[in-house]
Design an enzyme around this catalytic site. Structure first.
Site, short mmCIF file in Angstrom:
data_model
loop_
_atom_site.label_atom_id
_atom_site.label_comp_id
_atom_site.label_asym_id
_atom_site.label_seq_id
_atom_site.Cartn_x
_atom_site.Cartn_y
_atom_site.Cartn_z
N MET A 150 0.85 -1.19 0.00
CA MET A 150 0.00 0.00 0.00
C MET A 150 0.88 1.24 0.00
O MET A 150 0.44 2.33 0.37
CB MET A 150 -0.94 -0.01 1.21
CG MET A 150 -1.90 -1.21 1.15
SD MET A 150 -3.45 -0.93 2.03
CE MET A 150 -2.87 -0.69 3.68
N ASP A 209 2.42 -9.20 9.30
CA ASP A 209 0.99 -9.49 9.14
C ASP A 209 0.82 -11.00 9.02
O ASP A 209 0.40 -11.51 7.97
CB ASP A 209 0.46 -8.77 7.89
CG ASP A 209 0.57 -7.27 8.04
OD1 ASP A 209 -0.11 -6.70 8.89
OD2 ASP A 209 1.39 -6.66 7.31
N GLN A 252 -2.59 -12.23 8.01
CA GLN A 252 -2.85 -11.92 6.60
C GLN A 252 -2.22 -12.98 5.70
O GLN A 252 -2.84 -13.48 4.75
CB GLN A 252 -2.27 -10.54 6.26
CG GLN A 252 -2.20 -10.24 4.77
CD GLN A 252 -1.81 -8.80 4.48
OE1 GLN A 252 -2.64 -7.93 4.53
NE2 GLN A 252 -0.55 -8.57 4.17
N ARG A 288 2.74 2.79 9.47
CA ARG A 288 1.99 3.55 10.48
C ARG A 288 2.90 4.10 11.59
O ARG A 288 2.45 4.93 12.37
CB ARG A 288 0.89 2.68 11.10
CG ARG A 288 -0.25 2.40 10.12
CD ARG A 288 -1.43 1.74 10.79
NE ARG A 288 -2.60 1.72 9.93
CZ ARG A 288 -2.99 0.66 9.20
NH1 ARG A 288 -2.30 -0.45 9.24
NH2 ARG A 288 -4.06 0.74 8.43
N SER A 330 6.81 -0.37 10.16
CA SER A 330 5.44 -0.27 9.67
C SER A 330 5.25 1.14 9.11
O SER A 330 5.81 2.11 9.65
CB SER A 330 4.46 -0.47 10.83
OG SER A 330 3.18 0.00 10.48
N HIS A 371 9.36 -3.48 3.41
CA HIS A 371 8.90 -3.73 2.05
C HIS A 371 10.10 -4.06 1.14
O HIS A 371 10.03 -4.95 0.31
CB HIS A 371 8.22 -2.49 1.45
CG HIS A 371 6.96 -2.08 2.15
ND1 HIS A 371 6.87 -0.90 2.86
CD2 HIS A 371 5.74 -2.66 2.23
CE1 HIS A 371 5.64 -0.79 3.34
NE2 HIS A 371 4.94 -1.84 2.98
O1 PAF Z 1 -0.02 -5.84 3.62
C1 PAF Z 1 -0.47 -4.90 2.93
O2 PAF Z 1 0.19 -3.87 2.72
C2 PAF Z 1 -1.85 -5.00 2.31
O3 PAF Z 1 -2.73 -5.63 3.18
C3 PAF Z 1 -1.85 -5.68 0.93
C4 PAF Z 1 -1.40 -7.14 1.01
C5 PAF Z 1 -0.94 -4.92 -0.01
C6 PAF Z 1 -3.26 -5.67 0.34
O4 PAF Z 1 -3.73 -4.38 0.19
#
Ligand code: PAF
Length: 279
Positions: free
Chosen positions: A28, A148, A151, A185, A183, A35
């Site tokens: 995102m 996550d 997730q 955030r 993060s 990342h």
């Molecule tokens: O982990 C994230 O940044 C988001 O949840 C993702 C996997 C890009 C989906 O929008």
């Protein structure tokens, strides 16, 4: 690096990668070293690397931070160029979710606890957008961070249930020197909150150490770890759980691989973190 802003253009590219492997990192944006660790791994393992930057409205609740979520596309673009990424895919919301959009997907069971319990609808939005992104990008492998952890397991279950031909790769959490998990955030934290934030990892680490010492009573370990978070009055614990690594159901007795996972509010900022422990 080529920047792609239209879904149709990305679909055109993914129609023929010439038999090359494609590593995909969905994000995102507001990219940080966490990342970039995914991007570096994708670069190592694949011929072509695609990174998506899309703040997905479908995964934010009505009172969550969708409009405030940090957007810094120019900086992200430069960082991805520096990692030798082939395509940055950054579509408009109106293209991902046109007016007549009406499909939903729900992954059950794995979403019953942890963030799934406290953020109703969140994982429906995540699986929806990742499903769409996989269909558009057609990756060989996809990379996600362990921060996550729920997730990742939810998405892996979706890939398995829907027979999607994507290899799912989970990468370790990247931390600041004081233990705070990176993060996007974290940039919301005030200087005072930033000083307090590493206590989240310290509390998780305390629980992990107790488990490694052979203690089995999850409830007692949880209580002790939560007391550590109690030293700062402005921390509000949303959950602190010890769950089975596969089912994500809280355990009372620790007998197999578990995840120690927590979510707290520090002021207005919600922080999550976890560690996986193999007993
Ligand atoms: O982990 C994230 O940044 C988001 O949840 C993702 C996997 C890009 C989906 O929008």
């Amino acid at each position: 690096m080529k920047t792609i802003n239209h879904v149709s253009e990305m679909i055109e590219i993914s129609k023929d990668y010439g038999g090359k492997s494609v590593g995909f990192v969905p994000t995102m944006g507001a990219l940080h070293a966490g990342h970039l660790s995914l991007v570096k791994e994708a670069r190592k393992q694949n011929d072509i690397v695609v990174v998506s930057v899309f703040v997905n409205p479908a995964q934010f609740g009505p009172r969550e931070d969708f409009s405030a979520y940090p957007r810094m596309i120019d900086k992200d673009q430069k960082l991805l160029e520096g990692e030798n990424v082939d395509y940055m895919f950054s579509p408009e919301t109106s293209e991902m979710y046109p007016k007549d959009f009406s499909t939903s997907i729900h992954v059950g069971n794995l979403t019953d606890y942890l963030c799934g319990y406290y953020r109703p609808g969140h994982f429906d939005g995540v699986v929806l957008v990742v499903n769409k992104l996989f269909n558009i990008v057609k990756p060989t492998r996809a990379y996600f961070g362990q921060k996550d952890a729920q997730q990742f397991r939810v998405l892996k279950s979706m890939v398995c249930d829907l027979n999607m031909n994507v290899e799912m790769i989970e990468m370790p959490i990247v931390r600041e020197a004081d233990g705070l998990a990176l993060s996007s955030r974290n940039m919301y934290l005030s200087p005072e909150e930033r000083k307090e934030a590493p206590i989240l990892h310290l509390a998780i680490k305390y629980a992990v150490d107790q488990i490694k010492l052979g203690r089995k009573d999850a409830y007692k370990i949880k209580r002790e770890a939560m007391n550590k978070l109690g030293i700062y009055p402005d921390i509000k614990i949303q959950y602190f759980e010890i769950v089975d690594e596969k089912t994500l159901v809280p355990v009372s007795k620790i007998t197999s691989k578990v995840i120690v996972a927590a979510a707290i509010f520090l002021g207005k900022t919600r922080l999550i973190d976890n560690e996986i422990v193999n007993v």
